[in-house]
Design a protein around this motif. Structure first.
Motif, PDB file in Angstrom:
ATOM      1  N   TYR A 191     -15.063 -22.320 -22.106  1.00 27.37           N
ATOM      2  CA  TYR A 191     -15.773 -21.571 -23.019  1.00 27.37           C
ATOM      3  C   TYR A 191     -15.316 -22.093 -24.438  1.00 27.37           C
ATOM      4  N   PRO A 192     -16.077 -22.673 -25.478  1.00 28.16           N
ATOM      5  CA  PRO A 192     -15.562 -23.175 -26.421  1.00 28.16           C
ATOM      6  C   PRO A 192     -15.358 -22.203 -27.659  1.00 28.16           C
ATOM      7  N   LYS A 193     -14.527 -22.725 -28.681  1.00 19.94           N
ATOM      8  CA  LYS A 193     -14.294 -21.742 -29.674  1.00 19.94           C
ATOM      9  C   LYS A 193     -15.281 -21.491 -30.525  1.00 19.94           C
ATOM     10  N   ALA A 194     -15.496 -20.593 -31.302  1.00 20.95           N
ATOM     11  CA  ALA A 194     -16.525 -20.037 -31.893  1.00 20.95           C
ATOM     12  C   ALA A 194     -16.124 -20.681 -33.343  1.00 20.95           C
ATOM     13  N   GLU A 195     -17.089 -20.938 -34.210  1.00 23.67           N
ATOM     14  CA  GLU A 195     -16.786 -21.654 -35.462  1.00 23.67           C
ATOM     15  C   GLU A 195     -16.968 -20.424 -36.369  1.00 23.67           C
ATOM     16  N   VAL A 235     -16.204 -12.170 -29.925  1.00 25.90           N
ATOM     17  CA  VAL A 235     -17.259 -11.881 -29.143  1.00 25.90           C
ATOM     18  C   VAL A 235     -17.055 -10.794 -28.232  1.00 25.90           C
ATOM     19  N   ASP A 236     -16.036 -10.673 -27.838  1.00 22.19           N
ATOM     20  CA  ASP A 236     -15.376  -9.587 -26.760  1.00 22.19           C
ATOM     21  C   ASP A 236     -15.514  -8.253 -27.576  1.00 22.19           C
ATOM     22  N   VAL A 237     -14.745  -8.359 -28.707  1.00 22.88           N
ATOM     23  CA  VAL A 237     -14.885  -6.822 -29.599  1.00 22.88           C
ATOM     24  C   VAL A 237     -16.037  -6.536 -29.956  1.00 22.88           C
ATOM     25  N   LEU A 238     -16.883  -7.513 -30.224  1.00 26.32           N
ATOM     26  CA  LEU A 238     -18.268  -7.141 -30.587  1.00 26.32           C
ATOM     27  C   LEU A 238     -18.980  -6.636 -29.463  1.00 26.32           C
ATOM     28  N   VAL A 253     -17.577  -1.349 -36.221  1.00 27.36           N
ATOM     29  CA  VAL A 253     -16.225  -1.742 -36.223  1.00 27.36           C
ATOM     30  C   VAL A 253     -16.069  -3.044 -35.631  1.00 27.36           C
ATOM     31  N   GLY A 254     -17.107  -3.083 -34.439  1.00 33.55           N
ATOM     32  CA  GLY A 254     -17.195  -4.431 -33.629  1.00 33.55           C
ATOM     33  C   GLY A 254     -17.729  -5.631 -34.538  1.00 33.55           C
ATOM     34  N   ILE A 255     -18.944  -5.265 -35.489  1.00 41.19           N
ATOM     35  CA  ILE A 255     -19.210  -6.136 -36.055  1.00 41.19           C
ATOM     36  C   ILE A 255     -18.208  -6.825 -37.452  1.00 41.19           C
ATOM     37  N   ALA A 256     -17.464  -5.792 -37.741  1.00 37.53           N
ATOM     38  CA  ALA A 256     -16.543  -6.000 -38.919  1.00 37.53           C
ATOM     39  C   ALA A 256     -15.398  -6.933 -38.220  1.00 37.53           C
ATOM     40  N   LEU A 304     -23.985 -16.443 -26.959  1.00 41.21           N
ATOM     41  CA  LEU A 304     -22.454 -16.968 -26.629  1.00 41.21           C
ATOM     42  C   LEU A 304     -22.270 -16.169 -25.288  1.00 41.21           C
ATOM     43  N   GLY A 305     -22.848 -15.160 -24.719  1.00 36.97           N
ATOM     44  CA  GLY A 305     -22.444 -14.480 -23.487  1.00 36.97           C
ATOM     45  C   GLY A 305     -21.499 -13.429 -23.676  1.00 36.97           C
ATOM     46  N   SER A 306     -20.768 -13.158 -22.677  1.00 41.77           N
ATOM     47  CA  SER A 306     -19.692 -12.030 -22.741  1.00 41.77           C
ATOM     48  C   SER A 306     -18.287 -12.140 -23.546  1.00 41.77           C
ATOM     49  N   GLY A 307     -18.333 -13.209 -23.837  1.00 41.79           N
ATOM     50  CA  GLY A 307     -16.960 -13.672 -24.740  1.00 41.79           C
ATOM     51  C   GLY A 307     -15.707 -14.555 -23.815  1.00 41.79           C
ATOM     52  N   GLN A 308     -14.537 -14.778 -24.352  1.00 39.60           N
ATOM     53  CA  GLN A 308     -13.909 -15.572 -24.032  1.00 39.60           C
ATOM     54  C   GLN A 308     -12.658 -14.917 -23.118  1.00 39.60           C
ATOM     55  N   ARG A 309     -12.220 -13.603 -23.374  1.00 39.64           N
ATOM     56  CA  ARG A 309     -11.253 -13.015 -23.082  1.00 39.64           C
ATOM     57  C   ARG A 309     -11.195 -11.575 -22.219  1.00 39.64           C
ATOM     58  N   LEU A 310     -11.921 -10.772 -22.658  1.00 41.07           N
ATOM     59  CA  LEU A 310     -11.872  -9.357 -21.846  1.00 41.07           C
ATOM     60  C   LEU A 310     -13.358  -9.139 -21.140  1.00 41.07           C
ATOM     61  N   LYS A 311     -12.760  -9.253 -19.705  1.00 44.27           N
ATOM     62  CA  LYS A 311     -14.262  -9.148 -19.074  1.00 44.27           C
ATOM     63  C   LYS A 311     -13.480  -8.864 -17.640  1.00 44.27           C
TER      64      LYS A 311
END
Length: 341
Positions: free
Chosen positions: A334-338, A194-197, A169-172, A313-320
């Motif tokens: 943290y830059p936005k992912a392409e 990245v956070d949900v992954l 689900v995280g990958i999707a 990318l590390g842990s992500g931009q939002r949920l930490k």
């Protein structure tokens, strides 16, 4: 008709036809142990000293990770091309795993054999998703279909078994958030990709640790007995029996998963997880069990891709979670992912 619409419709038609075929009972192999072969487990009780000891160790490790995350220096995020390349690897490795597993008649993991008409429909769906991902054709449709595949697996195998693979689900969602054709919606959701992954991967590790090694631990104990992977007596720890080995492995898997969910020391944590996965493959090869090694490698391809994403990318931009605050954070630097074209 828009690009990507025809493959999606064809896959839905495949499901409709295959569902009309007679279904059979579901059978599968988990942990390279035949279903039904595991004896009645001898579970630990909550009052056992080993359980208390490992509970304290687990809490100490998680607390240390939270504190350490604050003290470690921030790693620079790689350049745009590197970020784009690892995202491409996610698409390619996941597509390869889905296609190879479907070719073997299994769903998501090589050990989950699909049977009956509905199982065949899910295998065809999975193969189609793999082809869409490998061809980079409408990856947002592939991501949506991957979520539908997870739902179908929940019906076919039951939710209790399927939820062990919730990392899918995280990958999707990661692929979907980075491939949405709507720029506005994409800009809102990309920062969470990245956070949900990371979170769904952590949840999968926690569930696997509990379901296969802690409660009731039968499969883990049979696996260790069959494959003789308990090396602790060789180091002089004769009291460290197979039962203790499975308990230890389960607790550590839960610890790794919890740290991933919290989003602390993500790179170090996922590196440790990757090392353990690589070690299991190497041991299979050393023992001459090439088929088991290949099966495990195929099943691990999406996790390898996830590890690469989190390493870069590390842990992500939002949920930490941080030592100072327990909430939703926004890391502005943290830059936005392409996304994919």
């Amino acid at each position: 008709m828009k690009p990507g619409r025809i493959p999606a419709i064809m896959l839905v038609q495949f499901i409709g036809v295959a569902c009309l075929l007679p279904a059979a009972a579901t059978a599968h192999v988990r942990w390279f142990v035949e279903a039904g072969s595991a004896p009645a487990p001898v579970p630990y009780r909550l009052s056992d000293p080993a359980v208390w000891a490992w509970a304290l160790i687990a809490m100490a490790l998680v607390a240390t990770a939270v504190v350490l995350d604050r003290k470690l220096p921030a790693f620079a995020v790689p350049k745009t091309k590197v970020r784009h390349d690892v995202m491409e690897l996610m698409r390619i490795l996941t597509g390869m795993s889905l296609l190879l597993t479907a070719y073997d008649g299994s769903l998501i993991a090589p050990h989950l054999e699909a049977v009956g008409g509905f199982g065949l429909a899910l295998v065809l769906l999975q193969a189609g998703i793999g082809l869409l991902l490998l061809s980079n054709h409408a990856p947002h449709y592939a991501a949506i279909l991957l979520l539908l595949l997870f739902l179908g697996m929940s019906i076919h195998f039951g939710f209790v078994l399927t939820v062990e693979y919730v990392n899918i689900v995280g990958i999707a969602l990661f692929i979907l958030f980075n491939a949405l054709p709507d720029p506005g919606l994409s800009d809102r959701l990309k920062p969470y990709s990245v956070d949900v992954l990371r979170i769904f991967t952590g949840l999968s590790l926690i569930i696997l640790g509990v379901a296969e090694k802690l409660h009731p631990a039968a499969l883990g104990q049979v696996f260790i007995a069959d494959y003789a992977w308990n090396f602790m007596p060789l180091l002089g720890f004769d009291w460290f029996d197979d039962r203790m080995f499975v308990l230890s492995a389960g607790v550590m898997e839960v610890v790794f998963g919890t740290i991933l969910v919290l989003g602390v020391v993500t790179r170090l944590n996922i590196l440790a997880v990757a090392v353990f996965m690589l070690t299991s493959n190497i041991v299979f090869l050393i023992e001459g069990r090439n088929e088991e090694a290949l099966l495990e490698l195929i099943g691990h391809l999406p996790i390898i891709a996830t590890a690469l994403i989190l390493l870069v990318l590390g842990s992500g931009q939002r949920l930490k979670v941080t030592p100072r605050r327990l909430n939703v954070l926004s890391i502005g630097a943290y830059p936005k992912a392409e996304g994919w074209a």
